[in-house]
Design a protein around this motif. Structure first.
Motif, short mmCIF file in Angstrom:
data_model
loop_
_atom_site.label_atom_id
_atom_site.label_comp_id
_atom_site.label_asym_id
_atom_site.label_seq_id
_atom_site.Cartn_x
_atom_site.Cartn_y
_atom_site.Cartn_z
N MET A 74 0.83 -1.19 0.00
CA MET A 74 0.00 0.00 0.00
C MET A 74 0.88 1.26 0.00
O MET A 74 0.60 2.23 -0.69
N PHE A 75 1.95 1.22 0.77
CA PHE A 75 2.89 2.34 0.82
C PHE A 75 3.48 2.61 -0.57
O PHE A 75 3.56 3.75 -1.02
N HIS A 76 3.88 1.56 -1.27
CA HIS A 76 4.48 1.71 -2.60
C HIS A 76 3.45 2.21 -3.61
O HIS A 76 3.77 3.02 -4.48
N VAL A 77 2.23 1.71 -3.52
CA VAL A 77 1.18 2.14 -4.45
C VAL A 77 0.95 3.64 -4.33
O VAL A 77 0.92 4.37 -5.32
N PHE A 78 0.80 4.11 -3.09
CA PHE A 78 0.49 5.52 -2.91
C PHE A 78 1.71 6.41 -3.04
O PHE A 78 1.59 7.62 -3.23
N ALA A 79 2.91 5.82 -2.95
CA ALA A 79 4.13 6.60 -3.17
C ALA A 79 4.44 6.71 -4.66
O ALA A 79 5.36 7.43 -5.05
N PHE A 161 4.59 2.64 7.53
CA PHE A 161 3.97 2.53 6.21
C PHE A 161 2.53 3.04 6.23
O PHE A 161 2.10 3.75 5.32
N PHE A 162 1.77 2.68 7.26
CA PHE A 162 0.37 3.08 7.33
C PHE A 162 0.22 4.58 7.56
O PHE A 162 -0.68 5.22 7.00
N VAL A 163 1.08 5.16 8.38
CA VAL A 163 1.02 6.60 8.63
C VAL A 163 1.29 7.37 7.34
O VAL A 163 0.57 8.31 6.99
N VAL A 164 2.35 6.97 6.62
CA VAL A 164 2.69 7.63 5.36
C VAL A 164 1.57 7.44 4.33
O VAL A 164 1.19 8.37 3.62
N THR A 165 1.02 6.22 4.26
CA THR A 165 -0.06 5.95 3.32
C THR A 165 -1.29 6.78 3.64
O THR A 165 -1.93 7.33 2.74
N GLY A 166 -1.64 6.86 4.92
CA GLY A 166 -2.78 7.68 5.32
C GLY A 166 -2.58 9.14 4.96
O GLY A 166 -3.52 9.82 4.53
N TYR A 167 -1.35 9.62 5.11
CA TYR A 167 -1.04 11.00 4.74
C TYR A 167 -1.22 11.21 3.24
O TYR A 167 -1.77 12.22 2.79
N LYS A 168 -0.77 10.22 2.44
CA LYS A 168 -0.92 10.30 0.98
C LYS A 168 -2.39 10.32 0.58
O LYS A 168 -2.81 11.07 -0.31
N PRO A 173 -5.19 14.25 -4.33
CA PRO A 173 -6.52 14.19 -4.96
C PRO A 173 -6.75 12.90 -5.73
O PRO A 173 -7.84 12.34 -5.69
N ARG A 174 -5.71 12.40 -6.44
CA ARG A 174 -5.89 11.18 -7.23
C ARG A 174 -6.24 10.01 -6.32
O ARG A 174 -7.08 9.18 -6.66
N VAL A 175 -5.60 9.96 -5.17
CA VAL A 175 -5.85 8.86 -4.24
C VAL A 175 -7.26 8.94 -3.67
O VAL A 175 -7.92 7.94 -3.48
#
Length: 271
Positions: A74-79, A161-168, A173-175
């Motif tokens: 999930m982290f890689h997808v949103f990064a 990973f979850f904190v960064v993903t949540g921030y993303k 907007p795309r997410v």
């Protein structure tokens, strides 16, 4: 025993659901790993007790490494390091899945094998580190190094990973428009929160004497399969899939019954 039986039933229903509906298994994010933990202490069969200890250790580690794969993906997808479903080729997707499987099961296997070999030589070829006084890791040092440390490291990584993903998700907007990714993220966070908290309590309890807290932790950990079921199956999407399945089945049965009745009528008229 009660909590484990409930968990096994829930895991069976979860496994059946993922077999019936391939759409739930599409993409690397939705690969579901089902773990069965058999907790027993058959003192009259020491070899079996050792085997249970090795297998239990391996699959507990697998559970945490699999969850780490989920949070990492999930982290890689949103990064932006990985492309999502429609733009990824099937071959590329399978390569990612293969790497994840290799990591999720290869790392636990290496840890368990090293624990067996090191204990075997340190004790003068006397034991393998499992099943001496319980059907799990015998030495406290081995437990800390091969179980406690990996779990703590993986939990810290997952939280990051979850904190960064949540921030993303919140700031991109795309997410925000990608409901599928957001749904997967929420499911993984729920599952990690439930299983992660239970294991933090389990780790604390391992250093404390037997108490009421021990029973609460045991029950909470015993319901791991129930938590998987609630996180992955108890949602509107799965409900609608089952609703459509049963509706299509009724239509099929009605069509078959109508065709059978028509053929019977034709035969009677012919006679």
């Amino acid at each position: 025993m009660v909590t484990i039986i409930v968990s096994l039933v829930c895991l069976l229903v979860t496994f059946f659901t993922y077999c019936v509906f391939p759409v739930l298994r599409s993409g690397a994010r939705a690969k579901q790993h089902l773990m069965f933990l058999i907790s027993t202490n058959p003192k009259s069969v020491p070899s079996f007790c050792k085997a249970v200890g090795v297998i239990s250790h391996f699959f507990w580690l697998c559970m945490f490494f699999c969850m780490n794969v989920c949070s990492f993906h999930m982290f890689h997808v949103f990064a932006g390091s990985l492309t999502t479903g429609s733009s990824k080729t099937k071959t590329g997707n399978m390569k990612v899945v293969f790497r994840y499987i290799l990591y999720s099961y290869g790392c636990p296997m290496i840890i368990v094998i090293l624990n067996i070999l090191i204990t075997f030589f340190v004790t003068g070829l006397q034991n393998i580190g499992y099943g001496n006084n319980k059907c799990f890791i015998t030495s406290l040092t081995s437990y800390i190094v091969t179980m406690l440390v990996p779990v703590i490291v993986l939990c810290i990584l997952n939280i990051y990973f979850f904190v960064v993903t949540g921030y993303k998700i919140k700031n991109t907007p795309r997410v925000q428009c990608n409901q599928s990714d957001r749904h997967n993220f929420i499911v993984y966070v729920k599952l990690f929160t439930l299983t992660g908290i239970s294991w933090i309590f389990q780790i604390i309890d391992s250093f404390l004497p037997l108490s009421a807290f021990s029973f609460i932790v045991t029950i909470f950990n015993g319901f791991q399969g129930l938590f998987v079921f609630l996180s992955y199956i108890c949602n509107k999407r799965v409900f609608n899939l089952y609703k459509t399945l049963f509706k299509d089945k009724r239509k099929t049965d009605l069509t078959l019954a109508t065709n059978s009745s028509t053929k019977t009528t034709e035969l009677n008229l012919t006679s």
